[in-house]
Design a protein around this motif. Structure first.
Motif, PDB file in Angstrom:
ATOM      1  N   VAL A 359       0.861  -1.186   0.000  1.00 47.32           N
ATOM      2  CA  VAL A 359       0.000   0.000   0.000  1.00 47.32           C
ATOM      3  C   VAL A 359       0.894   1.232   0.000  1.00 47.32           C
ATOM      4  O   VAL A 359       1.779   1.361   0.853  1.00 47.32           O
ATOM      5  CB  VAL A 359      -0.939   0.027   1.222  1.00 47.32           C
ATOM      6  N   LEU A 360       0.681   2.108  -0.967  1.00 47.80           N
ATOM      7  CA  LEU A 360       1.433   3.351  -1.057  1.00 47.80           C
ATOM      8  C   LEU A 360       0.509   4.526  -0.775  1.00 47.80           C
ATOM      9  O   LEU A 360      -0.582   4.621  -1.359  1.00 47.80           O
ATOM     10  CB  LEU A 360       2.044   3.523  -2.452  1.00 47.80           C
ATOM     11  N   ALA A 361       0.943   5.409   0.116  1.00 46.78           N
ATOM     12  CA  ALA A 361       0.254   6.675   0.343  1.00 46.78           C
ATOM     13  C   ALA A 361       0.953   7.724  -0.500  1.00 46.78           C
ATOM     14  O   ALA A 361       2.069   8.152  -0.188  1.00 46.78           O
ATOM     15  CB  ALA A 361       0.283   7.038   1.821  1.00 46.78           C
ATOM     16  N   LEU A 362       0.315   8.124  -1.595  1.00 43.32           N
ATOM     17  CA  LEU A 362       0.908   9.049  -2.561  1.00 43.32           C
ATOM     18  C   LEU A 362       0.444  10.468  -2.234  1.00 43.32           C
ATOM     19  O   LEU A 362      -0.743  10.787  -2.355  1.00 43.32           O
ATOM     20  CB  LEU A 362       0.478   8.676  -3.981  1.00 43.32           C
ATOM     21  N   LYS A 363       1.382  11.297  -1.836  1.00 44.56           N
ATOM     22  CA  LYS A 363       1.052  12.676  -1.483  1.00 44.56           C
ATOM     23  C   LYS A 363       1.607  13.619  -2.531  1.00 44.56           C
ATOM     24  O   LYS A 363       2.762  13.497  -2.940  1.00 44.56           O
ATOM     25  CB  LYS A 363       1.624  13.033  -0.112  1.00 44.56           C
ATOM     26  N   ASN A 364       0.776  14.568  -2.953  1.00 43.20           N
ATOM     27  CA  ASN A 364       1.201  15.571  -3.925  1.00 43.20           C
ATOM     28  C   ASN A 364       1.427  16.901  -3.212  1.00 43.20           C
ATOM     29  O   ASN A 364       0.469  17.634  -2.941  1.00 43.20           O
ATOM     30  CB  ASN A 364       0.149  15.741  -5.018  1.00 43.20           C
ATOM     31  N   PRO A 365       2.687  17.276  -2.945  1.00 42.44           N
ATOM     32  CA  PRO A 365       2.951  18.551  -2.288  1.00 42.44           C
ATOM     33  C   PRO A 365       3.007  19.732  -3.250  1.00 42.44           C
ATOM     34  O   PRO A 365       3.145  20.876  -2.814  1.00 42.44           O
ATOM     35  CB  PRO A 365       4.325  18.312  -1.653  1.00 42.44           C
ATOM     36  N   ALA A 366       2.901  19.475  -4.542  1.00 36.10           N
ATOM     37  CA  ALA A 366       3.039  20.537  -5.543  1.00 36.10           C
ATOM     38  C   ALA A 366       1.775  21.396  -5.598  1.00 36.10           C
ATOM     39  O   ALA A 366       0.686  20.947  -5.226  1.00 36.10           O
ATOM     40  CB  ALA A 366       3.312  19.930  -6.913  1.00 36.10           C
ATOM     41  N   PRO A 367       1.879  22.623  -6.114  1.00 33.88           N
ATOM     42  CA  PRO A 367       0.706  23.505  -6.234  1.00 33.88           C
ATOM     43  C   PRO A 367      -0.166  23.195  -7.445  1.00 33.88           C
ATOM     44  O   PRO A 367      -1.162  23.880  -7.672  1.00 33.88           O
ATOM     45  CB  PRO A 367       1.338  24.896  -6.350  1.00 33.88           C
ATOM     46  N   VAL A 368       0.209  22.197  -8.246  1.00 31.52           N
ATOM     47  CA  VAL A 368      -0.585  21.794  -9.407  1.00 31.52           C
ATOM     48  C   VAL A 368      -0.781  20.284  -9.359  1.00 31.52           C
ATOM     49  O   VAL A 368      -0.064  19.565  -8.648  1.00 31.52           O
ATOM     50  CB  VAL A 368       0.086  22.191 -10.737  1.00 31.52           C
ATOM     51  N   THR A 369      -1.758  19.805 -10.123  1.00 29.10           N
ATOM     52  CA  THR A 369      -1.996  18.366 -10.212  1.00 29.10           C
ATOM     53  C   THR A 369      -0.740  17.659 -10.707  1.00 29.10           C
ATOM     54  O   THR A 369      -0.054  18.133 -11.618  1.00 29.10           O
ATOM     55  CB  THR A 369      -3.174  18.089 -11.163  1.00 29.10           C
ATOM     56  N   THR A 370      -0.438  16.527 -10.097  1.00 29.46           N
ATOM     57  CA  THR A 370       0.735  15.733 -10.459  1.00 29.46           C
ATOM     58  C   THR A 370       0.292  14.338 -10.868  1.00 29.46           C
ATOM     59  O   THR A 370      -0.624  13.766 -10.272  1.00 29.46           O
ATOM     60  CB  THR A 370       1.728  15.664  -9.287  1.00 29.46           C
ATOM     61  N   VAL A 371       0.934  13.802 -11.899  1.00 25.96           N
ATOM     62  CA  VAL A 371       0.573  12.486 -12.430  1.00 25.96           C
ATOM     63  C   VAL A 371       1.597  11.464 -11.967  1.00 25.96           C
ATOM     64  O   VAL A 371       2.813  11.682 -12.068  1.00 25.96           O
ATOM     65  CB  VAL A 371       0.504  12.520 -13.972  1.00 25.96           C
ATOM     66  N   PHE A 372       1.101  10.341 -11.451  1.00 27.53           N
ATOM     67  CA  PHE A 372       1.936   9.241 -10.964  1.00 27.53           C
ATOM     68  C   PHE A 372       1.718   8.029 -11.863  1.00 27.53           C
ATOM     69  O   PHE A 372       0.584   7.725 -12.240  1.00 27.53           O
ATOM     70  CB  PHE A 372       1.551   8.906  -9.527  1.00 27.53           C
ATOM     71  N   HIS A 373       2.819   7.345 -12.197  1.00 24.95           N
ATOM     72  CA  HIS A 373       2.730   6.097 -12.957  1.00 24.95           C
ATOM     73  C   HIS A 373       3.581   5.035 -12.271  1.00 24.95           C
ATOM     74  O   HIS A 373       4.745   5.276 -11.926  1.00 24.95           O
ATOM     75  CB  HIS A 373       3.204   6.268 -14.403  1.00 24.95           C
TER      76      HIS A 373
END
Length: 438
Positions: A359-373
């Motif tokens: 299980v991965l908790a993916l956090k986006n700290p950036a001010p824009v939407t971020t894409v994860f693959h």
């Protein structure tokens, strides 16, 4: 688009290589030492052009093309495919596969060097899953002189699927300067304006007969933008996401929302002419049309679409006994690097034993939407309470600013695999890390 014509010597090289591969496959069947090769594919990295603006010269681009196929590249689940790759571009390159899960040949960032200019290399890929795949150069953005087109690849199911037509719709995004040239992704677009194409056309038209059932494979081949596409007035029934079958469901408001690199297989029953509408988060625009040319006579009415054959992914995941890791997307102080600087000598994001649930908790700290693959394994998107998951599999996920999403997957394929992170900003760098399944 008029692709660059092969010089005769290159055609002969590719033909000779494929002939040689056929002979080696036959030898393998006789000797029994290795499984036989059941499919062959010749790929070429080459310069080309694309007509994007009326009254302007065609735009120079690079592309990954199938020199061995006149139309779509179609393989079958279970194929052991020998690939000939010829690099006719002035920088080192290699195709990177999206959706080709499980044990595959080592990709360039995990130990295998990309092919230098003018080189021809062979490799073997095992097509363990049916689905809509994508081969691309996007991991080599730092070296691209022009934007590059990806190559859709279809891995067909081993049993027939009820549809009259099977069509690929590759959506691509371009940033055009006033002189008609295009800005490669990862660079400041400055005064360039966005433009979108479907299958390389700024105004795409799909002709069909009324009452035909169409299987449409939508691919967001753009590099940075989350896109929504809909066929106006139609009930769009989703069959698969990111190459993995799903229980058929109707797209919300008829629109498919796709992150860059994401794929969706859907069916529509052709009834009336309609427009394809594309929304890039700012405005909706027509990008093509479905044109009904005649009527197909059916003696038996169409039944509701049935689920696609299973790719044998696990029915359940052990969340209670899962290994859990926090992953902050794109944060340079925790190991993310540009592909050109990547090395597996760096610390992995995490390690897992084969057979464990992760299980991965993916956090986006950036001010824009971020894409994860996630390379190597499809994953489930967990519910907010972490007590279940959405009824489909993914390999690509867009995460809004400041949000955290949890995903889970069964670590079944041993090896070193990549994680990708890229912000939805044309100038943003693509970043990678790696993880190990041991």
């Amino acid at each position: 688009m008029k692709p660059r014509i092969f010089h005769p010597d290159r055609r002969e090289v590719l033909a000779g290589l494929l002939a040689g591969l056929g002979a080696s496959a036959a030898g393998a069947m006789v000797g029994g030492a290795t499984p036989p090769v059941t499919a062959q594919l010749a790929l070429q990295a080459r310069a080309s052009t694309l007509a994007l603006k009326p009254g302007q010269p065609a735009t120079p681009i690079w592309e990954l093309a199938a020199a061995s196929h006149l139309r779509d590249v179609r393989l079958r689940r279970g194929d052991r495919c020998e690939v000939v790759f010829q690099n006719d571009l002035p920088v080192p390159l290699a195709p990177v596969w999206y959706g080709l899960n499980g044990p595959v040949t080592t990709d360039p960032l995990r130990g295998r060097a990309p092919a230098p200019p003018n080189a021809v290399e062979t490799s073997i890929i095992s097509v363990s899953n049916a689905g809509t795949l994508l081969a691309d150069f996007r991991l080599f953005e730092d070296g691209l002189k022009h934007p590059a087109r990806p190559l859709p690849v279809i891995a067909a199911e081993t049993s027939p699927v009820a549809a009259d037509r099977d069509e690929v719709l590759l959506i691509e995004e371009w940033r055009l300067r006033p002189d008609g040239t295009a800005v490669p992704p990862g660079q400041d677009p400055k005064d360039a304006t966005p433009l979108y194409t479907v299958n390389g056309q700024t105004s795409f038209e799909l002709s069909a007969s009324g009452h035909q059932r169409l299987r449409l494979r939508f691919i967001n081949g753009s590099q940075r933008t989350v896109l929504a596409i809909k066929l106006e007035g139609y009930d769009v029934r989703v069959l698969a996401l990111d190459g993995q079958p799903a229980e058929p469901f109707s797209a919300r408001n008829g629109a498919l929302v796709l992150a860059p690199g994401a794929r969706a297989d859907a069916v529509v029953d052709a009834a009336a002419s309609a427009q394809f509408l594309l929304h890039d988060g700012k405005a909706a625009q027509p990008i093509g049309s479905l044109k009904i040319s005649d009527q197909l006579e059916r003696r038996v009415p169409l039944a509701p679409p049935q689920p696609l054959p299973s790719n044998d992914l696990p029915e359940r995941l052990d969340l209670r006994g899962a290994l859990r890791f926090d992953v902050a997307l794109g944060a340079p102080d925790v190991g993310w690097a540009r592909p050109v600087n990547f090395s597996t000598a760096s610390a992995p994001a995490f390690r897992a034993r084969t057979g464990r649930t992760v299980v991965l908790a993916l956090k986006n700290p950036a001010p824009v939407t971020t894409v994860f693959h996630l390379h190597g394994h499809p994953f489930r998107l967990l519910d907010k309470l972490d007590d279940g998951w959405k009824p489909y599999w993914l390999d690509t996920l867009a995460i809004e600013p400041g949000q955290t999403h949890r995903i889970a997957f069964a670590a079944t394929a041993s090896g070193r695999w990549l994680l990708e992170s890229v912000a939805t900003d044309w100038a943003a760098p693509r970043l990678v890390r790696w993880y190990a399944v041991e």
